[in-house]
Design a protein around this motif. Structure first.
Motif, mmCIF file in Angstrom:
data_model
loop_
_atom_site.group_PDB
_atom_site.id
_atom_site.type_symbol
_atom_site.label_atom_id
_atom_site.label_comp_id
_atom_site.label_asym_id
_atom_site.label_seq_id
_atom_site.Cartn_x
_atom_site.Cartn_y
_atom_site.Cartn_z
ATOM 1 N N GLY A 1 0.804 -1.219 0.000
ATOM 2 C CA GLY A 1 0.000 0.000 0.000
ATOM 3 C C GLY A 1 0.836 1.269 0.000
ATOM 4 O O GLY A 1 0.285 2.367 0.113
ATOM 5 N N GLY A 2 2.137 1.138 -0.102
ATOM 6 C CA GLY A 2 3.010 2.303 -0.170
ATOM 7 C C GLY A 2 3.500 2.816 1.164
ATOM 8 O O GLY A 2 4.071 3.912 1.228
ATOM 9 N N VAL A 3 3.296 2.053 2.233
ATOM 10 C CA VAL A 3 3.748 2.475 3.557
ATOM 11 C C VAL A 3 5.254 2.227 3.680
ATOM 12 O O VAL A 3 5.736 1.157 3.319
ATOM 13 N N PRO A 4 6.023 3.212 4.176
ATOM 14 C CA PRO A 4 7.475 3.018 4.348
ATOM 15 C C PRO A 4 7.767 2.115 5.550
ATOM 16 O O PRO A 4 8.174 2.581 6.621
ATOM 17 N N VAL A 5 7.558 0.820 5.365
ATOM 18 C CA VAL A 5 7.634 -0.127 6.479
ATOM 19 C C VAL A 5 9.016 -0.132 7.113
ATOM 20 O O VAL A 5 9.155 -0.055 8.342
ATOM 21 N N ASP A 6 10.071 -0.229 6.301
ATOM 22 C CA ASP A 6 11.427 -0.321 6.853
ATOM 23 C C ASP A 6 11.783 0.914 7.668
ATOM 24 O O ASP A 6 12.298 0.811 8.785
ATOM 25 N N ARG A 7 11.507 2.085 7.138
ATOM 26 C CA ARG A 7 11.818 3.310 7.870
ATOM 27 C C ARG A 7 10.994 3.416 9.148
ATOM 28 O O ARG A 7 11.487 3.874 10.186
ATOM 29 N N SER A 8 9.746 2.978 9.072
ATOM 30 C CA SER A 8 8.881 3.023 10.246
ATOM 31 C C SER A 8 9.426 2.126 11.358
ATOM 32 O O SER A 8 9.448 2.520 12.535
ATOM 33 N N LEU A 9 9.894 0.935 11.004
ATOM 34 C CA LEU A 9 10.410 0.007 12.004
ATOM 35 C C LEU A 9 11.718 0.507 12.601
ATOM 36 O O LEU A 9 11.917 0.443 13.821
ATOM 37 N N ILE A 10 12.623 0.999 11.768
ATOM 38 C CA ILE A 10 13.900 1.502 12.273
ATOM 39 C C ILE A 10 13.675 2.702 13.187
ATOM 40 O O ILE A 10 14.306 2.838 14.240
ATOM 41 N N ALA A 11 12.754 3.585 12.810
ATOM 42 C CA ALA A 11 12.430 4.734 13.654
ATOM 43 C C ALA A 11 11.864 4.278 14.994
ATOM 44 O O ALA A 11 12.175 4.864 16.047
ATOM 45 N N ALA A 12 11.034 3.230 14.979
ATOM 46 C CA ALA A 12 10.461 2.713 16.229
ATOM 47 C C ALA A 12 11.562 2.189 17.149
ATOM 48 O O ALA A 12 11.542 2.444 18.366
ATOM 49 N N TYR A 13 12.531 1.471 16.598
ATOM 50 C CA TYR A 13 13.639 0.959 17.410
ATOM 51 C C TYR A 13 14.482 2.109 17.961
ATOM 52 O O TYR A 13 14.947 2.058 19.109
ATOM 53 N N ALA A 14 14.702 3.151 17.136
ATOM 54 C CA ALA A 14 15.493 4.293 17.591
ATOM 55 C C ALA A 14 14.802 5.011 18.750
ATOM 56 O O ALA A 14 15.444 5.358 19.751
ATOM 57 N N ILE A 15 13.499 5.223 18.640
ATOM 58 C CA ILE A 15 12.752 5.884 19.719
ATOM 59 C C ILE A 15 12.743 5.013 20.966
ATOM 60 O O ILE A 15 12.864 5.513 22.092
ATOM 61 N N SER A 16 12.625 3.712 20.778
ATOM 62 C CA SER A 16 12.647 2.793 21.907
ATOM 63 C C SER A 16 13.973 2.898 22.656
ATOM 64 O O SER A 16 14.001 2.962 23.896
ATOM 65 N N GLY A 17 15.076 2.933 21.917
ATOM 66 C CA GLY A 17 16.387 3.077 22.552
ATOM 67 C C GLY A 17 16.531 4.399 23.278
ATOM 68 O O GLY A 17 17.105 4.470 24.369
ATOM 69 N N LEU A 18 15.994 5.461 22.684
ATOM 70 C CA LEU A 18 16.053 6.781 23.310
ATOM 71 C C LEU A 18 15.312 6.796 24.648
ATOM 72 O O LEU A 18 15.814 7.322 25.648
#
Length: 322
Positions: free
Chosen positions: A208-225
């Motif tokens: 559907g055009g969702v940036p899945v990879d970027r969304s997941l990496i961003a989620a991990y980065a926020i989690s680490g923060l």
């Protein structure tokens, strides 16, 4: 009369929120009951000092619960949260009294948390490895790094900074409210909107055009923060750093997120549920302390209450209309 997309979105917002809250209504009832009991046992909770001290004990657990919930919403899980808390604590304790100062120390903690999360997320996404395996390996690496920085408890946090965060002011409660508001703002961004879709149905979201990879990496980065920030706050509470102080936070973060109705398979749950789960754990510990429970009984009672709180929505759901 036609409706614009914004009007339709507004009409759908509350039904969607009610649907997401359906699994945690029982939790809210349990939390309210424990809060009422806590207020009865400790009337001083209504004072500024009482609110401040309780919020300070709750705040680190709330942060790690949010950290875990973000990854569970993506269908992953983190076993490195406790180690990241420890790393954040030792970085804060070894930098804030040095040339970097408080601002530099906060920046170092933030960069470390974001970097750890982003690297873990990139490995999970690019190499298609299970999150539980990647974060387990990361926990050993991060824990080792914390011990290299500070082999034993030590370092120092400026007294004025400790007083600011862990003194007689409700700074922790204010920070938690700000964090929750920032999360709501994040959900309004393209990456935030992609989070639930990426966790529930990543293949469909990708098509559907969702940036899945970027969304997941961003989620991990926020989690680490968030996990590193919890370590910074713990260091401010104790006035020093400890390379193993975050060990208990890993399992507690999972327990709080599950209590809050966040599913392991992704796409199900809310951040307010995870925060409520962390609140229940914190209140539960305080209530059992005031009731004079011995340590062993506290662990048993805590486990039974967690099972009951998780099972309550399932039981009520089965009795509902079919």
């Amino acid at each position: 009369m036609s409706h614009t997309p914004d009007t339709r979105s507004q009409r759908l917002y509350w039904p969607v929120q009610m649907q997401r809250n359906r699994g945690v209504r029982g939790l809210f009832v349990v939390v309210a009951a424990f809060l009422a009991l806590y207020v009865y046992l400790f009337p001083g909770l209504f004072s500024i000092g009482g609110v401040s001290k309780f919020a300070q004990s709750w705040f680190p657990l709330a942060l790690v619960s949010m950290s875990q919930a973000i990854l569970m919403l993506t269908g992953g899980i983190s076993l490195s949260i406790g180690a990241t808390v420890s790393l954040g604590a030792v970085i804060a304790a070894t930098t804030m009294t040095g040339p970097l100062g408080v601002v530099g120390g906060i920046a170092a903690v933030a960069v470390a948390g974001l970097g750890i999360g982003a690297i873990s997320g990139a490995i999970v996404v690019r190499l298609k490895l299970p999150a539980i395996v990647v974060t387990l390996a990361a926990s050993f690496i991060i824990g080792g790094a914390a011990l290299l920085i500070l082999p034993r408890p030590g370092g120092a946090i400026p007294i004025w900074f400790s007083d600011l965060l862990a003194g007689n002011t409700p700074a922790a409660l204010i920070l938690l409210i700000v964090t929750a508001l920032l999360w709501k703002l994040y959900l309004a961004t393209p990456l935030g909107l992609s989070l639930y879709a990426s966790g529930e149905n990543p293949v469909g979201a990708y098509r559907g055009g969702v940036p899945v990879d970027r969304s997941l990496i961003a989620a991990y980065a926020i989690s680490g923060l968030l996990a590193a920030a919890a370590g910074l706050f713990v260091a401010a509470q104790t006035g020093s750093g400890d390379p193993v102080i975050g060990t208990a936070f890993t399992l507690n973060s999972i327990a709080a997120a599950v209590l809050g109705g966040v599913g392991f398979l992704g796409g199900r749950g809310t951040m307010r549920g995870a925060i409520a789960g962390s609140l229940l754990l914190s209140v539960m510990i305080n209530v059992m302390f005031f009731l004079g429970f011995p340590p062993v009984a506290q662990y048993v009672a805590q486990g039974l209450i967690i099972i009951g709180a998780v099972a309550l929505p399932e039981i009520t759901g089965r009795r509902g209309p079919r």
